[in-house]
Scaffold this active site. Structure first.
Site, PDB file in Angstrom:
ATOM      1  N   HIS A   7      -9.333   2.712  -0.360  1.00 43.57           N
ATOM      2  CA  HIS A   7      -8.390   4.059  -1.082  1.00 43.57           C
ATOM      3  C   HIS A   7      -7.532   4.446  -1.058  1.00 43.57           C
ATOM      4  O   HIS A   7      -7.360   3.218  -2.228  1.00 43.57           O
ATOM      5  CB  HIS A   7      -7.622   3.486   0.913  1.00 43.57           C
ATOM      6  CG  HIS A   7      -8.426   3.194   2.051  1.00 43.57           C
ATOM      7  ND1 HIS A   7      -7.776   2.111   2.899  1.00 43.57           N
ATOM      8  CD2 HIS A   7      -9.306   3.150   2.351  1.00 43.57           C
ATOM      9  CE1 HIS A   7      -8.545   2.295   4.260  1.00 43.57           C
ATOM     10  NE2 HIS A   7      -9.170   3.313   3.786  1.00 43.57           N
ATOM     11  N   ARG A  60       4.191  -4.560   9.981  1.00 41.53           N
ATOM     12  CA  ARG A  60       5.353  -3.532   8.582  1.00 41.53           C
ATOM     13  C   ARG A  60       6.729  -4.704   8.174  1.00 41.53           C
ATOM     14  O   ARG A  60       7.561  -3.819   8.721  1.00 41.53           O
ATOM     15  CB  ARG A  60       4.870  -2.142   9.043  1.00 41.53           C
ATOM     16  CG  ARG A  60       3.591  -1.974   8.893  1.00 41.53           C
ATOM     17  CD  ARG A  60       3.419  -0.552   9.558  1.00 41.53           C
ATOM     18  NE  ARG A  60       1.422  -0.433   9.519  1.00 41.53           N
ATOM     19  CZ  ARG A  60       1.294   1.537   9.019  1.00 41.53           C
ATOM     20  NH1 ARG A  60       2.140   2.232   8.895  1.00 41.53           N
ATOM     21  NH2 ARG A  60       0.377   1.408   9.403  1.00 41.53           N
ATOM     22  N   ASP A  62      -4.947   1.703  -2.172  1.00 38.80           N
ATOM     23  CA  ASP A  62      -4.965   0.227  -1.476  1.00 38.80           C
ATOM     24  C   ASP A  62      -4.503  -0.243  -3.276  1.00 38.80           C
ATOM     25  O   ASP A  62      -4.818  -0.385  -4.359  1.00 38.80           O
ATOM     26  CB  ASP A  62      -6.319  -0.507  -1.404  1.00 38.80           C
ATOM     27  CG  ASP A  62      -6.376   0.181  -0.052  1.00 38.80           C
ATOM     28  OD1 ASP A  62      -5.922   0.328   0.683  1.00 38.80           O
ATOM     29  OD2 ASP A  62      -8.251  -0.009   0.095  1.00 38.80           O
ATOM     30  N   HIS A  69       1.603   4.082   2.102  1.00 36.85           N
ATOM     31  CA  HIS A  69       0.412   5.155   3.206  1.00 36.85           C
ATOM     32  C   HIS A  69       0.524   6.719   3.439  1.00 36.85           C
ATOM     33  O   HIS A  69       1.372   7.401   2.674  1.00 36.85           O
ATOM     34  CB  HIS A  69       1.531   4.428   4.381  1.00 36.85           C
ATOM     35  CG  HIS A  69       0.249   3.348   4.549  1.00 36.85           C
ATOM     36  ND1 HIS A  69       0.700   3.029   5.717  1.00 36.85           N
ATOM     37  CD2 HIS A  69       0.747   1.990   4.134  1.00 36.85           C
ATOM     38  CE1 HIS A  69      -0.240   1.476   5.943  1.00 36.85           C
ATOM     39  NE2 HIS A  69       0.336   0.888   4.836  1.00 36.85           N
ATOM     40  N   HIS A  76     -11.400   0.265   2.876  1.00 36.52           N
ATOM     41  CA  HIS A  76     -10.724  -0.163   2.324  1.00 36.52           C
ATOM     42  C   HIS A  76     -10.775  -1.264   1.809  1.00 36.52           C
ATOM     43  O   HIS A  76     -11.607  -1.684   2.120  1.00 36.52           O
ATOM     44  CB  HIS A  76      -9.361  -1.325   3.325  1.00 36.52           C
ATOM     45  CG  HIS A  76      -8.813  -1.704   2.172  1.00 36.52           C
ATOM     46  ND1 HIS A  76      -7.813  -1.507   2.315  1.00 36.52           N
ATOM     47  CD2 HIS A  76      -8.621  -3.950   2.620  1.00 36.52           C
ATOM     48  CE1 HIS A  76      -7.063  -2.819   1.944  1.00 36.52           C
ATOM     49  NE2 HIS A  76      -7.367  -3.374   2.290  1.00 36.52           N
ATOM     50  N   HIS A  93       0.750  -0.789  -0.031  1.00 37.16           N
ATOM     51  CA  HIS A  93      -0.399  -0.105   0.278  1.00 37.16           C
ATOM     52  C   HIS A  93       0.821   1.419   0.141  1.00 37.16           C
ATOM     53  O   HIS A  93       1.865   1.076   0.454  1.00 37.16           O
ATOM     54  CB  HIS A  93      -0.892  -0.271   0.669  1.00 37.16           C
ATOM     55  CG  HIS A  93      -2.021  -0.695   1.355  1.00 37.16           C
ATOM     56  ND1 HIS A  93      -1.698  -1.850   2.673  1.00 37.16           N
ATOM     57  CD2 HIS A  93      -2.410  -2.250   1.023  1.00 37.16           C
ATOM     58  CE1 HIS A  93      -2.197  -2.562   2.476  1.00 37.16           C
ATOM     59  NE2 HIS A  93      -2.720  -2.738   1.339  1.00 37.16           N
ATOM     60  N   HIS A 107      -3.759   3.301   5.984  1.00 37.53           N
ATOM     61  CA  HIS A 107      -3.409   3.862   4.116  1.00 37.53           C
ATOM     62  C   HIS A 107      -3.428   5.307   3.693  1.00 37.53           C
ATOM     63  O   HIS A 107      -4.362   6.280   4.062  1.00 37.53           O
ATOM     64  CB  HIS A 107      -4.483   2.822   3.623  1.00 37.53           C
ATOM     65  CG  HIS A 107      -3.984   1.930   3.817  1.00 37.53           C
ATOM     66  ND1 HIS A 107      -4.949   0.343   3.338  1.00 37.53           N
ATOM     67  CD2 HIS A 107      -3.239   1.037   4.066  1.00 37.53           C
ATOM     68  CE1 HIS A 107      -5.123  -0.125   3.929  1.00 37.53           C
ATOM     69  NE2 HIS A 107      -3.503  -0.229   4.409  1.00 37.53           N
ATOM     70  N   HIS A 122       4.008  -5.169   3.978  1.00 44.24           N
ATOM     71  CA  HIS A 122       3.517  -5.888   4.732  1.00 44.24           C
ATOM     72  C   HIS A 122       3.515  -7.689   5.112  1.00 44.24           C
ATOM     73  O   HIS A 122       4.176  -7.687   4.284  1.00 44.24           O
ATOM     74  CB  HIS A 122       1.552  -6.161   4.841  1.00 44.24           C
ATOM     75  CG  HIS A 122       1.605  -4.354   5.148  1.00 44.24           C
ATOM     76  ND1 HIS A 122       0.976  -4.359   6.765  1.00 44.24           N
ATOM     77  CD2 HIS A 122       0.870  -3.499   4.338  1.00 44.24           C
ATOM     78  CE1 HIS A 122      -0.067  -2.205   6.583  1.00 44.24           C
ATOM     79  NE2 HIS A 122       0.224  -2.045   4.774  1.00 44.24           N
TER      80      HIS A 122
END
Length: 452
Positions: A299, A360, A302, A266, A290, A264, A282, A342
């Site tokens: 988002h 993360r 995303d 962020h 999401h 993603h 995000h 992630h």
């Protein structure tokens, strides 16, 4: 009126305008919102040790208020009792061990690009607060997305910032407190990556007018505290019309082979927290939830998942609308934000608010790419890329707004020609459910005469 005749021209005008207005209204409702602004104007830059290259670690965090910018410096791993110069460089490009950051950029009070000078302690550290910085981190002169570099003093008689470069970092938008996080799904795995409390705020620190000259950005992944030496990678981002093409090459150790990992953009380009949580949640605008691509309303950040293969390599490519590299700060610019990899798989909207992708593993700050950098040397060969072109509802509506009226024009022109040939150019005739009848009847004829 072209060749459509009176009735045909009115039909085209009425139909085209109505359809275009509806589509534009849907487009505005769907994609034109922008992140809400807060009063905070803060940026950060984090240094990481590089084997065989640099032992320097630490952070520089800036704050701007009343037109004055100051910086807090906390560094370790420096030479003992050594003088250093902190300088602003043109590109936030840390590829090739930072050799691509380009020349210096003039600050408000020093054309050489020198931001500050300081001397390390006997233990090789620097800790200083509220150092005056003659830079901007918002507005047209913002240096967000560029890099800061530590230099040794220059040779006698040489200009500042020409001494040996020791280490560098990319300046990104800092974590700020904002509105409370969305409520968590009762399902426990959905809360694994709950963003820090209140990290939905918007930082005024953002890219400046320089972004309008750039169409490419880059992001070099840095493992978080628990995943050192287990993951590496580079993300390449390129502006293409109204969307951004994202490509990446990520490598992991064997423990993560044959796995999917959430991927993603962020909110903040902030790496000051070793676990990566200072990147916030995000990148998103109010009203979004999401979801996995290609669903609209998700988002902005995303991007779904990257798939690590049996050799520990993940090749990714996608086009994402309406992200921008060269947008104005108040729109959807990604410069100075972060990309996060992630540990787990993003399962989509069933796991709110972040897809349940877990901790993360790695983060990076999105900076301006040096034009001399060759993306092909940093990415997977085209034949190995897992491609996915994402065209959400907004993109479809833009296309339809042009295509549909054109179809009406062609159809009605043909009908107008036929009507003129058979009836002397009157109102076109159409087939109704009850048989042949004049389009719209007498009421329609009078209405169209008034319109004409």
């Amino acid at each position: 009126r072209s060749e459509c005749g009176a009735g045909g021209a009115v039909m085209v005008r009425a139909s085209s305008v109505a359809v275009s207005l509806v589509l534009v209204l849907l487009l505005v409702l769907g994609v034109s919102a922008s992140p809400s602004n807060a009063a905070t104007d803060s940026a950060s830059c984090s240094f990481f040790a590089v084997d065989g290259q640099s032992t320097v670690t630490g952070n520089i965090v800036t704050q701007a208020a009343g037109g004055i910018c100051t910086g807090d410096v906390s560094l370790a791993g420096l030479r003992n009792n050594q003088q250093y110069q902190l300088c602003v460089h043109e590109y936030g490009d840390l590829s090739n061990l930072g050799s691509q950051i380009g020349g210096t950029v003039a600050t408000f009070d020093d054309p050489s690009g020198k931001l500050a000078s300081f001397t390390s302690s006997p233990s090789g550290t620097v800790t200083a607060s509220a150092i005056p910085f003659a830079i901007a981190t918002s507005g047209e002169n913002s240096v967000v997305g560029r890099s800061l570099a530590l230099h040794l003093p220059p040779a006698t008689g040489s200009s500042p910032c020409t001494g040996q470069q020791v280490t560098q970092c990319v300046l990104g938008s800092s974590f700020v407190q904002g509105a409370p996080s969305p409520p968590l799904n009762p399902n426990s795995e959905c809360s694994v990556d709950n963003e820090p409390a209140g990290a939905a705020g918007y930082n005024m620190a953002s890219a400046g007018s320089y972004s309008s000259k750039n169409t490419q950005a880059i992001c070099v992944m840095q493992p978080t505290a628990n995943y050192g030496q287990q993951v590496s990678g580079t993300v390449f981002l390129a502006q293409a019309s109204r969307h951004v093409v994202v490509k990446s090459l990520i490598s992991t150790t064997q423990a993560y082979y044959n796995q999917d990992h959430g991927f993603h953009i962020h909110m903040f380009g902030d790496q000051t927290n070793p676990s990566g949580t200072s990147a916030g949640g995000h990148f998103r605008i109010p009203g979004e939830v999401h979801k996995l691509p290609p669903y609209s309303g998700r988002h902005l950040g995303d991007m779904g998942n990257v798939a690590v293969n049996s050799e520990g390599v993940a090749c990714f490519s996608g086009a994402f609308f309406p992200l921008d590299i060269n947008a104005s700060p108040m729109n959807n610019s990604i410069i100075g934000r972060s990309v996060v990899l992630h540990l787990g798989k993003d399962v989509g909207e069933s796991c709110q608010p972040w897809g349940g992708a877990g901790p993360r593993m790695a983060t990076c700050v999105i900076g301006y790419m040096n034009p001399a950098t060759d993306p092909a040397s940093l990415l997977c060969p085209p034949s190995t890329v897992d491609s996915s072109v994402i065209m959400p509802l907004g993109s479809v509506l833009v296309i339809l707004a042009f295509v549909v009226p054109t179809i009406f024009l062609v159809v009605e022109c043909r009908k107008g020609k036929g009507s003129r040939a058979g009836q002397g150019g009157g109102v076109p005739r159409m087939q109704s459910r009850g048989g042949n009848s004049s389009f719209g009847g007498e009421m329609g004829r009078r209405f169209m005469e008034r319109m004409d």
